[in-house]
Design a protein around this motif. Structure first.
Motif, short mmCIF file in Angstrom:
data_model
loop_
_atom_site.label_atom_id
_atom_site.label_comp_id
_atom_site.label_asym_id
_atom_site.label_seq_id
_atom_site.Cartn_x
_atom_site.Cartn_y
_atom_site.Cartn_z
N ASP A 167 0.83 -1.20 0.00
CA ASP A 167 0.00 0.00 0.00
C ASP A 167 0.87 1.25 0.00
OD1 ASP A 167 -2.23 -1.63 0.09
OD2 ASP A 167 -2.64 -1.28 2.23
N LEU A 168 1.92 1.23 0.80
CA LEU A 168 2.82 2.38 0.87
C LEU A 168 3.50 2.62 -0.47
CD1 LEU A 168 4.27 4.63 2.38
CD2 LEU A 168 5.92 2.93 3.19
N ARG A 169 3.97 1.56 -1.10
CA ARG A 169 4.59 1.72 -2.43
C ARG A 169 3.60 2.33 -3.42
NH1 ARG A 169 7.04 -3.16 -0.87
NH2 ARG A 169 5.47 -4.41 -1.93
N GLY A 170 2.34 1.93 -3.31
CA GLY A 170 1.31 2.45 -4.22
C GLY A 170 1.07 3.94 -4.04
N VAL A 171 1.03 4.43 -2.80
CA VAL A 171 0.79 5.85 -2.59
C VAL A 171 2.04 6.69 -2.82
CG1 VAL A 171 -1.18 5.54 -1.05
CG2 VAL A 171 1.10 5.78 -0.07
N GLU A 172 3.21 6.06 -2.70
CA GLU A 172 4.44 6.80 -2.98
C GLU A 172 4.53 7.19 -4.44
OE1 GLU A 172 7.61 5.33 0.42
OE2 GLU A 172 7.39 4.09 -1.37
N VAL A 173 3.95 6.36 -5.29
CA VAL A 173 3.92 6.66 -6.72
C VAL A 173 3.11 7.94 -6.97
CG1 VAL A 173 3.08 5.84 -8.97
CG2 VAL A 173 4.23 4.26 -7.41
N ASP A 174 2.01 8.09 -6.23
CA ASP A 174 1.17 9.29 -6.37
C ASP A 174 1.88 10.53 -5.85
OD1 ASP A 174 -0.83 7.72 -7.41
OD2 ASP A 174 -1.95 7.57 -5.52
N GLY A 175 2.72 10.35 -4.85
CA GLY A 175 3.47 11.47 -4.29
C GLY A 175 2.69 12.36 -3.34
N ARG A 176 1.50 11.94 -2.90
CA ARG A 176 0.69 12.75 -1.98
C ARG A 176 1.19 12.51 -0.55
NH1 ARG A 176 -5.32 11.53 -3.63
NH2 ARG A 176 -5.70 12.97 -1.89
N ILE A 177 1.75 13.58 0.02
CA ILE A 177 2.43 13.51 1.32
C ILE A 177 1.51 12.97 2.42
CG2 ILE A 177 3.63 14.85 3.10
CD1 ILE A 177 5.22 14.69 0.54
N LYS A 178 0.29 13.48 2.51
CA LYS A 178 -0.62 13.04 3.59
C LYS A 178 -0.92 11.55 3.50
CE LYS A 178 -2.90 17.36 4.72
NZ LYS A 178 -4.16 18.08 4.86
N LYS A 179 -1.14 11.07 2.29
CA LYS A 179 -1.43 9.63 2.12
C LYS A 179 -0.19 8.80 2.44
CE LYS A 179 -5.41 9.38 -0.76
NZ LYS A 179 -6.21 8.26 -1.13
#
Length: 125
Positions: free
Chosen positions: A89-101
């Motif tokens: 999940d973390l790898r997935g949101v890191e791609v988006d680059g949204r700091i809060k997520k």
């Protein structure tokens, strides 16, 4: 009921005397339940008391060292899967680059890792 009170008294006396004996396996599980029973009685929590007394009866009747070990190993495996899921999940949101997520997922991952460590520690109890 008398047997439980006697067992609880023995446990409390041993604890008060500062003995070096540390119960493991089913014995530790039963001691934990007995401590919770004492706490529930002390605080007048009858619903919790009823459930704990049932849990103690079940532990007395059905707890085996091998069964408890298997149960604990399964819990470790479950917690490990949860950590892996949180990492993904973390790898997935890191791609988006949204700091809060990203921060939210990092907190969830840290919690999952903590739960895994607790489950591993329980293997030796």
């Amino acid at each position: 009921m008398k047997k439980q009170l006697i067992s609880l008294s023995v446990v409390l006396c041993c604890m008060a005397a500062g003995t070096a004996y540390a119960a493991t396996g089913c014995e530790a599980k039963k001691q934990d339940i007995q401590q919770e029973i004492a706490y529930a009685r002390e605080h007048g929590n009858t619903a919790r008391l009823s459930g704990l007394e049932k849990a103690l009866r079940e532990a007395n009747e059905h707890c085996t060292e091998s069964g408890l070990l298997t149960e604990r190993q399964e819990k470790v495996a479950e917690k490990q899967r949860k950590v892996e899921e949180r990492e993904q999940d973390l790898r997935g949101v890191e791609v988006d680059g949204r700091i809060k997520k990203i921060e939210k997922q990092k907190r969830k991952l840290a919690e999952a890792r903590e739960e895994l460590e607790e489950a591993k520690a329980d293997l030796n109890r």
